[in-house]
Design a protein around this motif. Structure first.
Motif, PDB file in Angstrom:
ATOM      1  N   PRO A 132       0.815  -1.223   0.000  1.00 21.05           N
ATOM      2  CA  PRO A 132       0.000   0.000   0.000  1.00 21.05           C
ATOM      3  C   PRO A 132       0.848   1.273   0.000  1.00 21.05           C
ATOM      4  CG  PRO A 132      -0.801  -1.576   1.638  1.00 21.05           C
ATOM      5  CD  PRO A 132       0.538  -2.077   1.173  1.00 21.05           C
ATOM      6  N   ILE A 133       0.441   2.243  -0.804  1.00 21.45           N
ATOM      7  CA  ILE A 133       1.133   3.537  -0.871  1.00 21.45           C
ATOM      8  C   ILE A 133       0.200   4.691  -0.509  1.00 21.45           C
ATOM      9  CG2 ILE A 133       2.484   5.095  -2.324  1.00 21.45           C
ATOM     10  CD1 ILE A 133       3.866   2.443  -1.765  1.00 21.45           C
ATOM     11  N   ILE A 134      -1.015   4.711  -1.051  1.00 14.47           N
ATOM     12  CA  ILE A 134      -1.979   5.758  -0.722  1.00 14.47           C
ATOM     13  C   ILE A 134      -3.294   5.087  -0.333  1.00 14.47           C
ATOM     14  CG2 ILE A 134      -3.224   7.807  -1.505  1.00 14.47           C
ATOM     15  CD1 ILE A 134      -1.046   8.278  -3.557  1.00 14.47           C
ATOM     16  N   ARG A 135      -3.786   5.428   0.853  1.00 11.66           N
ATOM     17  CA  ARG A 135      -4.990   4.803   1.385  1.00 11.66           C
ATOM     18  C   ARG A 135      -6.102   5.852   1.506  1.00 11.66           C
ATOM     19  NH1 ARG A 135      -5.863  -0.042   3.449  1.00 11.66           N
ATOM     20  NH2 ARG A 135      -3.685  -0.681   3.525  1.00 11.66           N
ATOM     21  N   TYR A 136      -7.319   5.397   1.314  1.00  8.08           N
ATOM     22  CA  TYR A 136      -8.502   6.261   1.323  1.00  8.08           C
ATOM     23  C   TYR A 136      -8.616   7.087   2.607  1.00  8.08           C
ATOM     24  CZ  TYR A 136     -13.554   7.301   0.875  1.00  8.08           C
ATOM     25  OH  TYR A 136     -14.778   7.911   0.783  1.00  8.08           O
ATOM     26  N   SER A 137      -8.260   6.501   3.739  1.00  7.33           N
ATOM     27  CA  SER A 137      -8.394   7.192   5.022  1.00  7.33           C
ATOM     28  C   SER A 137      -7.590   8.482   5.077  1.00  7.33           C
ATOM     29  CB  SER A 137      -7.963   6.269   6.158  1.00  7.33           C
ATOM     30  OG  SER A 137      -6.686   5.715   5.896  1.00  7.33           O
ATOM     31  N   GLU A 138      -6.491   8.552   4.330  1.00 11.09           N
ATOM     32  CA  GLU A 138      -5.659   9.754   4.361  1.00 11.09           C
ATOM     33  C   GLU A 138      -6.448  10.981   3.923  1.00 11.09           C
ATOM     34  OE1 GLU A 138      -1.453  11.520   2.526  1.00 11.09           O
ATOM     35  OE2 GLU A 138      -2.008   9.415   2.191  1.00 11.09           O
ATOM     36  N   LEU A 139      -7.382  10.800   3.017  1.00 12.06           N
ATOM     37  CA  LEU A 139      -8.171  11.931   2.542  1.00 12.06           C
ATOM     38  C   LEU A 139      -8.998  12.532   3.667  1.00 12.06           C
ATOM     39  CD1 LEU A 139      -9.365  10.465  -0.874  1.00 12.06           C
ATOM     40  CD2 LEU A 139      -7.347  11.879  -0.407  1.00 12.06           C
ATOM     41  N   TYR A 140      -9.526  11.682   4.534  1.00 11.50           N
ATOM     42  CA  TYR A 140     -10.285  12.182   5.689  1.00 11.50           C
ATOM     43  C   TYR A 140      -9.384  12.941   6.654  1.00 11.50           C
ATOM     44  CZ  TYR A 140     -14.388   9.513   4.300  1.00 11.50           C
ATOM     45  OH  TYR A 140     -15.492   9.035   3.629  1.00 11.50           O
ATOM     46  N   TYR A 141      -8.162  12.459   6.836  1.00 10.52           N
ATOM     47  CA  TYR A 141      -7.224  13.176   7.710  1.00 10.52           C
ATOM     48  C   TYR A 141      -6.861  14.537   7.126  1.00 10.52           C
ATOM     49  CZ  TYR A 141      -6.608   8.550   9.832  1.00 10.52           C
ATOM     50  OH  TYR A 141      -6.813   7.336  10.437  1.00 10.52           O
ATOM     51  N   ILE A 142      -6.712  14.581   5.797  1.00 13.32           N
ATOM     52  CA  ILE A 142      -6.407  15.852   5.136  1.00 13.32           C
ATOM     53  C   ILE A 142      -7.559  16.837   5.299  1.00 13.32           C
ATOM     54  CG2 ILE A 142      -6.111  16.904   2.848  1.00 13.32           C
ATOM     55  CD1 ILE A 142      -4.395  14.445   2.115  1.00 13.32           C
ATOM     56  N   VAL A 143      -8.778  16.344   5.130  1.00 13.84           N
ATOM     57  CA  VAL A 143      -9.951  17.200   5.311  1.00 13.84           C
ATOM     58  C   VAL A 143     -10.073  17.625   6.780  1.00 13.84           C
ATOM     59  CG1 VAL A 143     -12.472  17.294   5.188  1.00 13.84           C
ATOM     60  CG2 VAL A 143     -11.164  16.251   3.325  1.00 13.84           C
ATOM     61  N   ALA A 144      -9.747  16.714   7.694  1.00 12.77           N
ATOM     62  CA  ALA A 144      -9.768  17.061   9.124  1.00 12.77           C
ATOM     63  C   ALA A 144      -8.789  18.193   9.414  1.00 12.77           C
ATOM     64  CB  ALA A 144      -9.427  15.839   9.963  1.00 12.77           C
ATOM     65  N   GLU A 145      -7.601  18.127   8.819  1.00 10.97           N
ATOM     66  CA  GLU A 145      -6.621  19.206   9.024  1.00 10.97           C
ATOM     67  C   GLU A 145      -7.106  20.518   8.412  1.00 10.97           C
ATOM     68  OE1 GLU A 145      -2.283  18.448   9.113  1.00 10.97           O
ATOM     69  OE2 GLU A 145      -2.806  16.520   8.194  1.00 10.97           O
ATOM     70  N   TYR A 146      -7.841  20.420   7.325  1.00  9.39           N
ATOM     71  CA  TYR A 146      -8.422  21.631   6.727  1.00  9.39           C
ATOM     72  C   TYR A 146      -9.349  22.315   7.736  1.00  9.39           C
ATOM     73  CZ  TYR A 146     -11.962  24.296   4.182  1.00  9.39           C
ATOM     74  OH  TYR A 146     -12.836  25.270   3.786  1.00  9.39           O
ATOM     75  N   TYR A 147     -10.252  21.537   8.337  1.00  7.47           N
ATOM     76  CA  TYR A 147     -11.188  22.127   9.297  1.00  7.47           C
ATOM     77  C   TYR A 147     -10.457  22.610  10.550  1.00  7.47           C
ATOM     78  CZ  TYR A 147     -15.215  20.734   6.532  1.00  7.47           C
ATOM     79  OH  TYR A 147     -16.141  20.616   5.534  1.00  7.47           O
ATOM     80  N   ALA A 148      -9.423  21.883  10.945  1.00  9.94           N
ATOM     81  CA  ALA A 148      -8.632  22.326  12.101  1.00  9.94           C
ATOM     82  C   ALA A 148      -7.948  23.661  11.808  1.00  9.94           C
ATOM     83  CB  ALA A 148      -7.602  21.272  12.463  1.00  9.94           C
TER      84      ALA A 148
END
Length: 488
Positions: free
Chosen positions: A388-404
């Motif tokens: 694995p190199i890029i996982r779907y969950s990372e997108l949620y973490y990126i969006v979480a950092e956006y809201y943070a």
């Protein structure tokens, strides 16, 4: 005066057709002089880059569950005699000037820049190639060129994340070169910002180029698979039968490039741009309006420990299982390599329903300790090469950092909870996030649970400027350039 030297290995690996990986290249063996003079040559050349990236010295080990994961300090390597002789003991203690550690660093650098050189060879010749030589004409020409640009960006970005400080503490000094032509025997080092700008430009170009195939029609999304089932569906729908066009999640596909662009923007602190890219991938649907990527259920994970439904991009590493097994089991060796035991693994989980603990790890007998996750040991042995190199969950973490970044802690937590719910957790258990520090703490906990063995934990610590251990220094986040980079 010191002169930089860059010696790139020849394209030795590129002339062998794939037989047990994706079989994305034809069976024909392409002569060296014809390598980049036919569509078969370009396919083999591109396949060769992917194969090299899956090697032990790169993403098959050192840039995922080996060297780079050890830097994040998730493993207990043993104490006393056994600990001192573990092959990664010096890496775990950031002894970058040690001869053994220097060897790791040299090999990673050399392989990465060799792969970059091979990408540049493809790019430099295919741009002038007649599109009529390709079975799908300009669409296939753009597809190959786009993947090469995407791989070049990925490799430069990971070298930047290793050999330069994170943007949050950037001192505007010069760190690594960015190679854009072949052959090239020397390029000036650039600042972090300059490298990130070039990575971004390459990914935007790559995204536009592969879009002509990956988004040509909804039917082509069937190609975004890691197995043959969807390929059969696509073939039944009249798409080309050539397997080169299939198994797109093993290649730099459109969602993968867009997700990587989100990762780059996020690392650079450009949260608005990162959000837009992440959201684009999260909104992708097939013609039946089903989400293109979904979280694996607990039931699926019991037999699919690599959670293929979550994967946006993966590589093939044929020796992955062989290399991994001795670290994941207790083979009783008193010297040399010893097992990886997960550090503080019980304490890492705040929800007993979280399947990442019991499904993806193996408890040590008669103790509360756990072996490194079983994620790289598939039940289906033919999938043991999947890296694995890029996982779907990372997108949620990126969006979480956006809201943070906007101070919207409720929505930031909601994004973390979306991943946790996807891992069988009870949503709403995170109640203590009300400022950036508490959000950052919960994000790092999540990343540790989600990406163990996948090489992302160290980069999150670095990006957020949170040391991995109490004894680590901030300087330890930056690897020294290999000795071969400077000669008198």
């Amino acid at each position: 005066m010191k002169i930089k030297k860059y010696f790139f290995l020849p394209l030795l690996a590129l002339f062998v057709s794939c037989t047990n990986w994706l079989d994305v290249t034809p069976k024909d063996i392409v002569d060296e002089e014809d390598l980049l003079e036919s569509h078969l040559g370009y396919r083999n050349a591109l396949n060769g880059v992917y194969k090299q990236m899956g090697e032990t010295g790169m993403y098959g080990k050192e840039l995922t569950w080996g060297f780079i994961d050890v830097l994040a300090n998730p493993y207990y390597l043993g104490s006393g005699y056994i600990g001192r002789y573990h092959s990664y003991y010096k890496v775990a203690n950031y002894q970058y000037t040690d001869t053994d550690v220097k060897s790791y660093i040299e090999n990673i650098w050399t392989l990465a820049y060799n792969s970059i050189a091979n990408c540049n060879n493809i790019i430099g010749t295919i741009e002038k190639a007649d599109s009529s030589m390709f079975p799908l004409g300009n669409v296939e020409k753009n597809l190959i060129m786009g993947e090469a640009y995407g791989l070049r960006a990925l490799l430069h970005f990971d070298m930047l994340r290793l050999f330069a400080p994170a943007p949050i503490v950037d001192d505007n000094s010069l760190y690594i070169p960015y190679f854009e032509k072949f052959p090239s025997y020397g390029e000036n080092n650039l600042t972090v910002t300059e490298v990130l700008n070039r990575v971004t430009a390459d990914l935007i170009k790559a995204k536009d180029l592969v879009a002509s195939y990956d988004t040509l029609s909804n039917e082509n999304f069937y190609r975004l698979t890691l197995d043959g089932g969807a390929f059969d569906v696509a073939r039944a729908n009249g798409l080309p039968e050539d397997v080169f066009y299939a198994y797109r999640r093993y290649r730099m596909n459109y969602p993968a490039i867009t997700s990587l662009l989100a990762r780059v923007y996020n690392y650079a602190g450009k949260h608005d741009e990162a959000f837009a890219c992440a959201n684009e991938v999260m909104e992708l649907r097939d013609e039946y309006e089903r989400m293109l990527f979904i979280f694996s259920t607990r039931e699926n994970a019991l037999t699919d420990r690599k959670m293929k439904q979550d994967l946006i991009f993966a590589l093939s590493s044929p020796k992955l299982y062989e290399n991994y097994l001795s670290y994941a089991t207790d083979h009783g060796s008193a010297t040399g390599d010893a097992r990886f035991v997960l550090r503080d693994w019980n304490a890492a989980f705040d929800d007993p329903a979280d399947y990442r603990k019991d499904v993806l790890t193996t408890p040590l007998s008669s103790s509360s300790s756990y072996y490194m996750p079983a994620r790289n040991i598939q039940i289906a042995s033919e999938e043991n090469d999947l890296c694995p190199i890029i996982r779907y969950s990372e997108l949620y973490y990126i969006v979480a950092e956006y809201y943070a970044s906007k101070g919207n802690w409720r929505e930031a937590v909601n994004q973390l909870d979306n991943v946790r719910e996807g891992r069988n957790c009870t949503k709403g258990r995170l109640t203590n996030v009300n400022d950036y520090e508490s959000f950052r703490t919960e994000l790092l906990k999540e990343v540790k649970r989600e990406y163990i063995t996948e090489g992302q934990l160290f980069f999150y610590h670095k990006k957020l400027n949170v040391k991995c251990t109490n004894t680590m220094t901030t300087e330890d986040f930056v690897l020294p350039l290999p000795d071969s980079e400077n000669i008198n």
